[in-house]
Enzyme design. Sequence first.
Site, PDB file in Angstrom:
ATOM      1  N   HIS A  92      -0.267   4.416   0.529  1.00  0.00           N
ATOM      2  CA  HIS A  92      -0.814   5.547   1.283  1.00  0.00           C
ATOM      3  C   HIS A  92      -1.192   5.032   2.679  1.00  0.00           C
ATOM      4  CE1 HIS A  92      -4.226   3.417  -0.452  1.00  0.00           C
ATOM      5  NE2 HIS A  92      -4.917   3.832   0.581  1.00  0.00           N
ATOM      6  N   LYS A 106       0.846  -1.196   0.000  1.00  0.00           N
ATOM      7  CA  LYS A 106       0.000   0.000   0.000  1.00  0.00           C
ATOM      8  C   LYS A 106       0.879   1.242   0.000  1.00  0.00           C
ATOM      9  CE  LYS A 106      -3.870   1.647   2.742  1.00  0.00           C
ATOM     10  NZ  LYS A 106      -4.518   1.540   4.042  1.00  0.00           N
TER      11      LYS A 106
END
Length: 202
Positions: free
Chosen positions: A90, A88
């Site tokens: 963010h 991921k």
Amino acid sequence: MAVGALKFGQFTLKSGSTGPILSALAKAFASTIVEAQKSSSSTSPLPEFDVLFGPAYKGIPFAAMTVTHLYDNHNIAVGLAYDRKEVKDHGEGGNMVGASVKGKKILILDDVMTAGTAVRAAIDLVKREGGEVVGVVQCLDREEVGKDGVSSTVKEVEAIVGEGRVKAILRMRDLMVWLEKNGMNDELEKMKVYWEKYGLKQ
Ligand SMILES: O=P(O)(O)OC[C@H]1O[C@H](OP(=O)(O)OP(=O)(O)O)[C@H](O)[C@@H]1O
């Protein structure tokens, strides 16, 4: 067998995840862990652990259900951790989710091992994050020969996590006994053919 989760021969996979099936699985995983921790049950009992780790994706719901069942029915409070298959970019970032494994004892839980790739990756990830893997529990031990063509995948993983530290709810030979007892001769024959080809020879 009742829910068609296990098939032999040529087939198209269909998903069969329902509340009753998942509930039975959670109960079985939790009981297997609790039994395996008793010193009377095996020469290599599972040590106490802090966090249950379920490898993505299928390991995630199984581990989540099992920590809940362990708490509700066995008064065992442990953390839940799992990984993402995609990193991921963010939010919190990284590919570990849930309880921190740093400095903790970790039990890995998955449905099944084939070559052991998923479990090995989970062990490496936990180690990189500073945790110690104290064992592995799987739903079905296929009791098949591993990559070296002689030993089993279970033995190969036990060489990493410790002798006798890979546990299973049931083994292939338990299934064969059950099929025989229940007169499911077609399935038993198919399983025997499969076993001849891939099963452990001892
Ligand atoms: O021992 P291995 O050779 O790694 O095979 C076993 C792994 O394969 C399956 O997951 P899969 O890779 O299909 O991923 P999924 O759980 O995301 O469906 C299974 O749930 C195990 O995690």
